[in-house]
Design a protein around this motif. Sequence first.
Motif: not given
Length: 355
Positions: A198, A201-203, A206, A209, A239-241, A243-244
């Motif tokens: 979590s 995955d925050r902005r 970025l 990530r 996928s950009e996160t 979690r995804e």
Amino acid sequence: MIDQNAVHGAPSVERAQPPAASRRGEGASLVRGHIATIAGFVASGLAPEPEAAAPWRFRVPGGPYGAATLTGLYSPAFPSPPAGSRDLVILVHGMGGDERSAYLRPATAALRAQGLSVLRLGQRGSSRDPEDLHHAGLWEDIAAVLSGDPTVARHDRAFVVGFSMGGHVALHLAATGHPRLAAVVSICSPLYLDRAVSHMDRRESLVYRRHVLSGLKRMYREVARRRPMPVPPPVVDRSETLREWDRLTVVRRFGFRDPAAYYEAQGAGRILRSLVTPALLLYSRQDPMVPPATLAGVEAREGLSWPGRVVWMDGGGHIALPRRLDLGLGPAVPRAPYAQIAAWLRRHEAAGRAS
């Protein structure tokens, strides 16, 4: 800074500095952590490849996830092992990395200078010809290496030092009581995966990530060239996160219900009470990728079994150690981080080699 309970075996959680007292202090601390992390990344990238690094391969014969070939780089102690010393440190890279990850180069050089041989081990899926993926709790491959690899067998003691998610895997291994494993060091590793993901995955995370995902997506594409995968690589590439990524890859490959079930089942926080092998957990309060907020609970002594020791470092960033580290090992041990780590490791004897 030493806790006498740590010397005699009781679990220890130590603080190198108090929590920030103000929002301004917290902001300054975060900036220092970003600077240290980025500076460490740049410096590691400029570090030369240690001499005498020989390619290494090992075939995991089977187990719960099937056979797979692991690759790595082996560097003997420099200039040669001290008399009576035949110790090996296995370095385990973090998420999206491999045995050639830049931060492993200065670690290898520093540990060799302490008279330790080093094996930089690439986890399942990270080699140039990968056959499969790995996940955050897949310790079985390293256990197979400890049990069956001829290079490991030549050494009297074997240690594991893991970085970030590699440290997370190392903690799982420390809960198994493997007879050839003397001790582990976990550097800036997450413990509670849902919180860690979590946060990443925050902005605000970025840049970090995207760096991690680029390595993971590259790994997935290479694996997909060699075996059928449940999700086409172009879909995974979108996928950009994290979690995804986990939902499309790890969950499907290893049969978890969903990312939350994966994080719950494999998070190392749940096995802290079950540590059998001595484990040193190093954290920086300025770490921008695994900050203290994602580790709430690790400071409770009752949540850590006796071989475990948590040390909060003053300074540094994510897998960027500060210039000085004091583990309370006495004035004879230099304060350089890897001199401290090497001395701490050598205080332990593997169960399978106990005298």
